[in-house]
Design an enzyme around this catalytic site. Sequence first.
Site, PDB file in Angstrom:
ATOM      1  N   ASP A   1      63.097 -86.457 -43.554  1.00  0.00           N
ATOM      2  CA  ASP A   1      62.060 -85.518 -43.376  1.00  0.00           C
ATOM      3  C   ASP A   1      62.749 -84.445 -44.423  1.00  0.00           C
ATOM      4  OD1 ASP A   1      59.878 -83.771 -42.381  1.00  0.00           O
ATOM      5  OD2 ASP A   1      60.926 -83.281 -40.540  1.00  0.00           O
TER       6      ASP A   1
ATOM      7  N   ARG B   1      62.217 -75.100 -30.414  1.00  0.00           N
ATOM      8  CA  ARG B   1      62.328 -73.866 -31.139  1.00  0.00           C
ATOM      9  C   ARG B   1      63.923 -73.950 -31.551  1.00  0.00           C
ATOM     10  NH1 ARG B   1      58.050 -70.638 -29.954  1.00  0.00           N
ATOM     11  NH2 ARG B   1      56.508 -71.302 -28.566  1.00  0.00           N
TER      12      ARG B   1
ATOM     13  N   GLY C   1      60.104 -75.874 -34.809  1.00  0.00           N
ATOM     14  CA  GLY C   1      59.952 -77.179 -35.519  1.00  0.00           C
ATOM     15  C   GLY C   1      58.898 -77.892 -34.712  1.00  0.00           C
ATOM     16  N   ALA C   2      58.806 -79.194 -34.984  1.00  0.00           N
ATOM     17  CA  ALA C   2      57.667 -80.137 -34.223  1.00  0.00           C
ATOM     18  C   ALA C   2      58.224 -80.298 -32.771  1.00  0.00           C
ATOM     19  CB  ALA C   2      57.733 -81.567 -34.773  1.00  0.00           C
ATOM     20  N   TYR C   3      59.587 -80.352 -32.583  1.00  0.00           N
ATOM     21  CA  TYR C   3      59.900 -80.883 -31.310  1.00  0.00           C
ATOM     22  C   TYR C   3      60.844 -79.779 -30.534  1.00  0.00           C
ATOM     23  CZ  TYR C   3      58.662 -85.391 -32.415  1.00  0.00           C
ATOM     24  OH  TYR C   3      57.875 -86.471 -32.738  1.00  0.00           O
TER      25      TYR C   3
END
EC number: 2.7.11.1
Length: 1299
Positions: free
Chosen positions: A144, A33, A29-31
Amino acid sequence: MARQMTSSQFHKSKTLDNKYMLGDEIGKGAYGRVYIGLDLENGDFVAIKQVSLENIVQEDLNTIMQEIDLLKNLNHKNIVKYLGSLKTKTHLHIILEYVENGSLANIIKPNKFGPFPESLVTVYIAQVLEGLVYLHEQGVIHRDIKGANILTTKEGLVKLADFGVATKLNEADVNTHSVVGTPYWMAPEVIEMSGVCAASDIWSVGCTVIELLTCVPPYYDLQPMPALFRIVQDDSPPIPDSLSPDITDFLRQCFKKDSRQRPDAKTLLSHPWIRNSRRALQSSLRHSGTIRYMKGADSSSEKDGEGSQDIAESVSAEKVGMSKTNSKSKLGVGSFRSEKDQSSASDIGEERADSEDDIMSDQGPTLSIHDNKSSLQSSTCSISSDAKGTSQDGKSEPDGNLEMEASEGRRKASATKQVGKESSIQMQQRSHSFGPKGEDRGLRKAVKTPSSYGGNELTRFSDPPGDACLHDLFHPLNKVPEGKLNEASASTPASNANQGDSPVADGGKNDLATKLRARIAQKQMEGETGHSNDGGDLFRLMMGVLKDDVIDIDGLVFDEKASPDNLLPLQAVEFSRLVSSLRPSETEDAIVTSCQKLVAMFRHRPEQKVVFVTQHGFLPVMDLLDSPKSRVTCAVLQLINEIIKDNIDFQENACLVGLIPLVMSFAGPERDRSREIRKEAAYFLQQLCQSSSLTLQMFIACRGIPVLVGFLEADYAKYRSMVHLAIDGMWQVFKLKRSTPRNDFCRIAAKNGILLRLINTLYSLNEATLLASEGRSGQLDQHEALLSVIDHPDVLKTRPGGGEEPSNSQRSDLYQPDGDRPRSSSAALDATEDVKQHHRISISSNRTSTDKIQKLAESASNGYAVTQPEQVRPLLSLLEKEPPSRHVSGQLDYVKHIAGLEKHESILPLLRASIDTMPRYFSKTMSKKVMAIEGAASASGVLSGSGVLNARLGSDTSSGLLSHMVTTLSAEVASQYLEKVADLLLEFARADTTVKSYMCSQSLLSRLFHMFNRVEPPILLKILKCTNHLSTDPNCLESLQRADAIKHLIPNLEVKEGNLVDQIHHEVLSALFNLCKINKRRQEQAAENGIIPHLMLFVMSDSPLKQYALPLLCDMAHASRNSREQLRSHGGLDVYLSLLDDEYWSVIALDSIAVCLAQDNDNRKVEQALLKDDAIYTLVNFFQSCPERHFVHILEPFLKIITKSSRINTTLAVNGLTPLLIARLDHQDAIARLNLLKLIKAVYEHHPRPKQLIVENDLPQRLQNLIEERREGQHLGGQVLVKQMATSLLKALHINTVL
């Protein structure tokens, strides 16, 4: 062996707090694993999300862990359960429920199952909505929603993942430059940071539906930043056409731009699409089991196939319909119209729709020119003594001119629909007749061209085929101006000119006429006794008389003193001889001489053009264009131009036989051919562009647009009129009303490089306008400047540096689109060549004012004395008054009529004298004299390498010729074309993305932007509009940024005076808004270039442009530390505080204040500003009076403010905020209650007198009521998180109370 490997792997695997063992990576993800994990206590599989702590402050980390502990209390079948969190030195590990089948985004990949059918999408979306209903009831906004965050089990159960924490991580990351969420699924209010709410998740649900149906979300074909731009800009994301009505309506509900108008998740669960599909699904499950998916896919594909077939049939039918319509519109009755009939085109368009049989009438006009040649000959040349067709007083008799009357009647009848239909029937009846009727029409049109003939002369040569009268051929033509016949001798070789009148004396001429009349009378007597008589007899008759006199035809010179009676029969014989000389086998001199003589003859007797075209056509002349001799090519082009001039029928004929591509081959750059040839080709193409829509269409069909682009030469001073032709031609193309979209023309022109040429032309025209304006404002007015030139002819001498090649065919009026139709195809091409013209005191009105003044000066400077100075000043005074002339028929109505135009229209006829009275050899003599001037220089000497004018009047670098040209150049003409070019650029800027991409080259944009401070406000406004249109396309934003658009746009906001200042500011702010929206780098660049003071001025002055200035000003708080510092130094915080009174902007302004405080530097200047009494009072008063619909949105910014500054927290608490917070705990929205409890907790933790706070506000009882209400909680849906927060806070209060 297996046991050893397992044991080895166990020891190598990582463990977390001796409780979880990390396995393989299953997501990213963006922030961080995501790994699969194993619970070492009970053997459960879990998902472990690993987040780096590198950019997260400790204070924010504690908040995140508290949030996770709170979310652990949520429990619903359609959400992924949070199990806890663990922190190491480098990472935060979030423990989640493991969902074995992975995400829907992974399942719909093309290499797996691909897109889902609507029935299956309904199954998943219904469960997503149920999960959202639960989250929203608990006060949690997911933020999201997308396919990657929707996980599924092997039983088809759907669970929402990654809610709540992603927001905190994004806010905690100090290096983030983006808003929360994934770009393609984000709602507009999330992108604009104008208040995130539960409805933002509904928008994302709509995007997820499209993702599951098509494998990609809306705008996935764009890069993330352009996609964000489009989400905010467009009214709604694109919805696929193939969807059912129910799902389409569902998506429209999700995509409402105003978040307050979107339905909530619970409402969407009752939408017909969800409800109906659920019933169908239950039935399908009972009857067919898992096979339902395959059948559904097959039926869907079959339906798609049928739909495609239907579409194909529909398109085919449309094409057939369009072809019929186009054929009628192109070839129908309209092609029979004269120039007068253009105004009635709409009526004829209606009559086309009434009758499909009009298609057959298309072929009449063109074919009638070629067929029945003998009839046309007899109508022109045969003899009859009774003059049936025309009486002496000029009135037509019924039998002789029935066709003329019918033609005139048709012209008048086209003004009404009913009579128009009758005219259509007449035309249809004539369409198959290739006889004299169509031919007479063309003949009459040609004869009408010389307007100086008397009234009875109009029908002199329009006799019907049966009339063989030649009385009018020998009737004295006293009404013809003396100069009309002179030019026939202009092209005669010098040897012949020297012979003077020797071949035929005056007496001989009279004897010849007497003999010819006697012979004609004899033939008339024979005709009365039954002998036939036709054009062939006339020819033999004339040849017999000439043979008797043994005349030397080759040496024949038409003396201007000769009686017109005697010239006409001689010209007829000469005409036949000249035409016969137009063969490739003839010598170069013979062909050139024949062409020149024919040109002169056609000018004096235009009716001979009909004879030429009918008997010979263009094909023999076309053969001559294959000659390698440039003189032959030039002379033949001059002849063609003279034939087609002002005659639409001849132009159409020339197009149909293929002249357009042939002439186009001569229109290329001069390095390939001589300039003279190119000018003649240009004149031919100009005629096609300006005459009729049919010839213009044929020109475009032959790839004419690239040719027009080629005429936009960089050297404007040298190719002035050719540039004008290109500009007017492009406007003609754009104004063509046909089914072809204008965008297609833009794309063709852009592909061939017109945009850079247009910008260079814009630059050159602007410089020319400035130079002309300076010349006007000099110490000498035009009168004095001209007379000084006349008195001192040396001013025309130029410095050494090369010269022009001699020309025997120049056009001063060529390509003048705003004047009357050029009377001659051999006038000078542009002002730089006007010095080559012969002396004419009587100047035609169809030339520009510049040309008229200059020619007088040139006449004097080249030895032609101006014997009557009074002739000069009246002309100059008229030129001062003369407005830009109007367009001729078929041209653009582009030029705006200036005030007083009608008042001066009577002046034009005074200037409309014959321009062809002087012999043509004067032009040659003049050219030689100019060439004899030592060092004659081209006007292009003042141009830079890029073809841009750099000179100023009187400068040493400018050539004398250009200085003289600029002195007399009409500023109106230059500024008029400057405006046209700017409008052309605007047309291209309005086109599609492909055309705009051509416009976004670095060099082109840079050159355009550098003109901002050089052009006048009207042109500046148009250029700014171009920039604004480009900024609306997200694909152009990066190019505009690289070209420093922001740097060049902002200085235009400093303009404070003028009528256009508001419009200029509007375009600039709109473009800056588009550029800076969403993108923090551009926002920072705008701040660096000084936009903030301008924005504040627009906001504080309550300007209409506030709608653009306010969002930009609020975005500056989010851009960078530098932009926030500038905001503070310019009083931006005070502006934000004042905006709290604005209901619409209050939430955004409060959020900007919170961001400024959160990013405050060590000096705490923002905190100091907010601690002022006025600021504290404003904040408390705003909280108290905030409208109910905004209340939920202001809680998060207030929470940011009081958690980032303990001093502001305490000051707000003791100044009245605490009672307001506690009083609003009865709010029914779970999101509001949760944030209120967080606010109360933060205030309580920093309050200087916590016991006083507890007692005065009865806080424990209020919290107890919340908890007990939650326990009863049926009507509020069991708000678990609210209960948990209230319980936690009550415990803290109890401890403090006990202590």
